[in-house]
Design an enzyme around this catalytic site. Structure first.
Site, PDB file in Angstrom:
ATOM      1  N   GLU A  38       0.848  -1.199   0.000  1.00  0.00           N
ATOM      2  CA  GLU A  38       0.000   0.000   0.000  1.00  0.00           C
ATOM      3  C   GLU A  38       0.882   1.248   0.000  1.00  0.00           C
ATOM      4  O   GLU A  38       1.777   1.374   0.847  1.00  0.00           O
ATOM      5  CB  GLU A  38      -0.926  -0.003   1.229  1.00  0.00           C
ATOM      6  CG  GLU A  38      -1.626   1.308   1.527  1.00  0.00           C
ATOM      7  CD  GLU A  38      -2.485   1.822   0.386  1.00  0.00           C
ATOM      8  OE1 GLU A  38      -2.377   3.022   0.086  1.00  0.00           O
ATOM      9  OE2 GLU A  38      -3.245   1.025  -0.191  1.00  0.00           O
ATOM     10  N   THR A  45      -9.276   4.507   0.990  1.00  0.00           N
ATOM     11  CA  THR A  45     -10.251   5.592   0.893  1.00  0.00           C
ATOM     12  C   THR A  45     -11.313   5.503   1.979  1.00  0.00           C
ATOM     13  O   THR A  45     -11.630   6.491   2.646  1.00  0.00           O
ATOM     14  CB  THR A  45     -10.918   5.577  -0.497  1.00  0.00           C
ATOM     15  OG1 THR A  45      -9.939   5.903  -1.491  1.00  0.00           O
ATOM     16  CG2 THR A  45     -12.060   6.579  -0.567  1.00  0.00           C
ATOM     17  N   SER A 144      -9.857   3.935  -6.049  1.00  0.00           N
ATOM     18  CA  SER A 144     -10.384   5.013  -6.890  1.00  0.00           C
ATOM     19  C   SER A 144     -10.023   6.369  -6.299  1.00  0.00           C
ATOM     20  O   SER A 144      -9.593   6.474  -5.149  1.00  0.00           O
ATOM     21  CB  SER A 144     -11.908   4.897  -6.997  1.00  0.00           C
ATOM     22  OG  SER A 144     -12.521   5.066  -5.723  1.00  0.00           O
ATOM     23  N   GLU A 202     -27.430  18.994 -10.651  1.00  0.00           N
ATOM     24  CA  GLU A 202     -27.466  17.597 -11.095  1.00  0.00           C
ATOM     25  C   GLU A 202     -28.023  17.531 -12.528  1.00  0.00           C
ATOM     26  O   GLU A 202     -29.076  18.086 -12.817  1.00  0.00           O
ATOM     27  CB  GLU A 202     -28.349  16.765 -10.151  1.00  0.00           C
ATOM     28  CG  GLU A 202     -28.663  15.355 -10.619  1.00  0.00           C
ATOM     29  CD  GLU A 202     -27.427  14.528 -10.919  1.00  0.00           C
ATOM     30  OE1 GLU A 202     -27.350  13.987 -12.047  1.00  0.00           O
ATOM     31  OE2 GLU A 202     -26.547  14.411 -10.043  1.00  0.00           O
ATOM     32  N   ALA A 314     -17.632   0.163   0.142  1.00  0.00           N
ATOM     33  CA  ALA A 314     -16.613  -0.535   0.918  1.00  0.00           C
ATOM     34  C   ALA A 314     -17.016  -1.970   1.213  1.00  0.00           C
ATOM     35  O   ALA A 314     -16.186  -2.888   1.136  1.00  0.00           O
ATOM     36  CB  ALA A 314     -16.350   0.218   2.222  1.00  0.00           C
ATOM     37  N   HIS A 439     -41.822  -3.350  19.605  1.00  0.00           N
ATOM     38  CA  HIS A 439     -42.609  -2.114  19.624  1.00  0.00           C
ATOM     39  C   HIS A 439     -42.236  -1.283  20.853  1.00  0.00           C
ATOM     40  O   HIS A 439     -42.157  -1.826  21.952  1.00  0.00           O
ATOM     41  CB  HIS A 439     -44.107  -2.440  19.686  1.00  0.00           C
ATOM     42  CG  HIS A 439     -44.973  -1.227  19.836  1.00  0.00           C
ATOM     43  ND1 HIS A 439     -45.246  -0.383  18.787  1.00  0.00           N
ATOM     44  CD2 HIS A 439     -45.602  -0.711  20.927  1.00  0.00           C
ATOM     45  CE1 HIS A 439     -46.027   0.603  19.214  1.00  0.00           C
ATOM     46  NE2 HIS A 439     -46.257   0.433  20.511  1.00  0.00           N
TER      47      HIS A 439
END
EC number: 1.8.1.4
Length: 462
Positions: A38, A45, A144, A202, A314, A439
């Site tokens: 690594e 990430t 990524s 968006e 993940a 409940h």
């Protein structure tokens, strides 16, 4: 390149994020010798720049909102503001504790951890720190990074990525967020709670566009109520610097001024310049191509996590890493049903789902074979106590199993575990309706929804 390795490892893993370290831990547990390489920090990430820090910020935002609204519950409290340094200390302490635990876990499993930037040098070796590490099998897990748009320069100050947003040392007065997917709506939720004037831009017709359309509409309604602005079907056309911020333009002529622009259009694979293509690994747009067992076209190489074109989550990386480790150890590997993976967007309100959308069900089975039911959280006692609004929507194949569960509301992410079992065990509504839910609890809402779908509604209108 000298081969300093005294042995040939059973498995050499390039990348120590969720997929890579899960493969390493499981392979070592099964008796394989493992080298884990690594370039940054173990955990990747998710631990350092994704899941964990963003959810810590979201929890701080939740505390801020609860403090502001305390009087609604008869509690006298005064909201004085956000200490961003204190928020970061809380976040970083969470990360540090998990990081230390993960380091200890890797060491206890006798995984050989090598910190350095690795390069795939052949179909059975990785070069790192001036040495060649040989393996009978290589697992690529390089993850990524945040994506951008060609020509859009992320400067880390006024135009930032999610990496920068997690370390931002100030709270902007206003922000434009480019992208209404998971990353975009989570940061919009945090910043609004921190007092930021937020606008999401968006290009698609809805926020959270990968979710069932009903969930997207419920989220949009909740965001409007919170004062989070958004422009839908609005394609980004450019950004320019102003005297004290940025001006964002869209193709439909809209211009929005803000202190900064967060680019949250998704994440792209880390694969360039790492020797993958030179080793003969099949690629597409930077992604490594794999089959259902995470095998590449090269027999000695597998790939997992955000590097492959599956769900960038993940827990998907964990599952893919475990699958590869078990396959390499000779166990029977079961391909992952990606529709059966729980998905949670941790904004306020939370959006959680498992299975397929109504639109996908209609496409697969035909409109006359699809049955849906919506259960409003207004009928759920615990949701009333929490003052949350939302719905649970079930998608069923007529006279058959529930194939989709879609939930919007506070803490719905905590209900998705049962929803996952319902989908993956192909449960019939009547089978779930027989189960007794505590409940008052929000899990009870999932039970009530199945009671209603089974034709025996209790706290819901027929």
């Amino acid at each position: 390149m000298a081969n300093d390795a005294s042995t040939v490892f059973d498995v050499v893993i390039l990348g120590g994020g969720s997929g890579g370290y899960a493969a390493a831990l499981r392979a070592a547990q099964l008796g394989l010798s493992v080298a884990l390489i690594e370039k940054g920090e173990l955990g990747g990430t998710c631990l350092h720049r994704g899941c964990i820090p963003t959810k810590a910020l979201l929890h701080a935002a939740e505390i801020a909102d609860e403090t502001k609204e305390a009087a609604e519950f008869g509690v006298l409290a005064t909201f004085q503001g956000i200490d961003i340094n204190g928020v970061h200390k809380y976040k970083d302490d969470v990360i540090a504790g998990l990081y230390k635990g993960l380091q200890g876990l890797v060491a206890s499993r006798k995984v050989t951890f090598i910190q350095g930037e690795g390069l795939l040098s052949s179909q059975t070796s990785v070069d790192v720190n001036g040495q060649r590490v040989e393996g009978r099998h290589i697992v690529l897990a390089t993850g990524s990074v945040p994506k951008s748009i060609p020509g859009l320069n992320i400067d880390g100050d006024r135009v930032i990525s999610s990496d920068h947003a997690l370390k931002l040392d100030r709270i902007p007065k206003s922000a434009v967020i480019l992208g209404g997917g998971v990353i975009g709506v989570e940061f919009a939720s945090v910043w609004k709670s921190f007092g930021v004037d937020v606008t999401i831009v968006e290009a698609l017709p809805h926020l959270a566009p990968l979710e069932d359309e009903n969930s997207s509409k419920l989220l949009e309604r909740a965001f409007r109520k919170r004062g989070i602005k958004f422009e839908l079907k609005a394609r980004f056309s450019g950004v320019e610097y102003t005297a004290d911020g940025v001006r964002v333009s869209t193709e439909n002529g809209k211009q929005i001024d803000a202190d900064l622009l967060l680019v949250a259009i998704g994440r792209g694979p880390v694969s360039a310049g790492l020797g993958y293509e030179e080793a003969g690994v099949a690629m597409d747009r930077g992604y490594v191509l794999v089959d259902e067992y995470m095998r590449t076209n090269v027999p000695t190489i597998s790939a997992v996590g955000d590097l492959v074109p599956t769900l960038q989550l993940a827990h998907v990386g964990f599952a893919e890493g475990i699958l590869v480790a078990e396959r390499l150890a000779g166990l029977k590997a079961v391909p992952i049903d990606y529709d059966g993976v729980p998905r949670v967007t941790y904004c306020n309100p939370e959006v959680a789902s498992v299975g397929i959308t109504e639109a996908k069900a209609v496409e697969l089975y035909g409109k006359d074979k699809v049955v849906t039911l919506k259960y409003n959280l207004a009928g759920n006692g615990k949701s009333k106590i929490l003052k949350t609004a939302g719905e649970i929507k079930l998608v069923q194949v007529k006279d058959g199993a529930v194939v989709g569960v879609h939930m919007v509301g506070a803490r719905m992410g905590e209900q998705v575990g049962e929803a996952q079992l319902i989908y993956n065990w192909e449960a019939l509504p009547a089978e779930v309706a027989q189960l007794i839910h505590a409940h008052p609890s929000q899990s009870e809402a999932l039970g009530e929804a199945h009671l209603a779908l089974a034709g025996k509604a209790l706290h819901a209108h027929d």
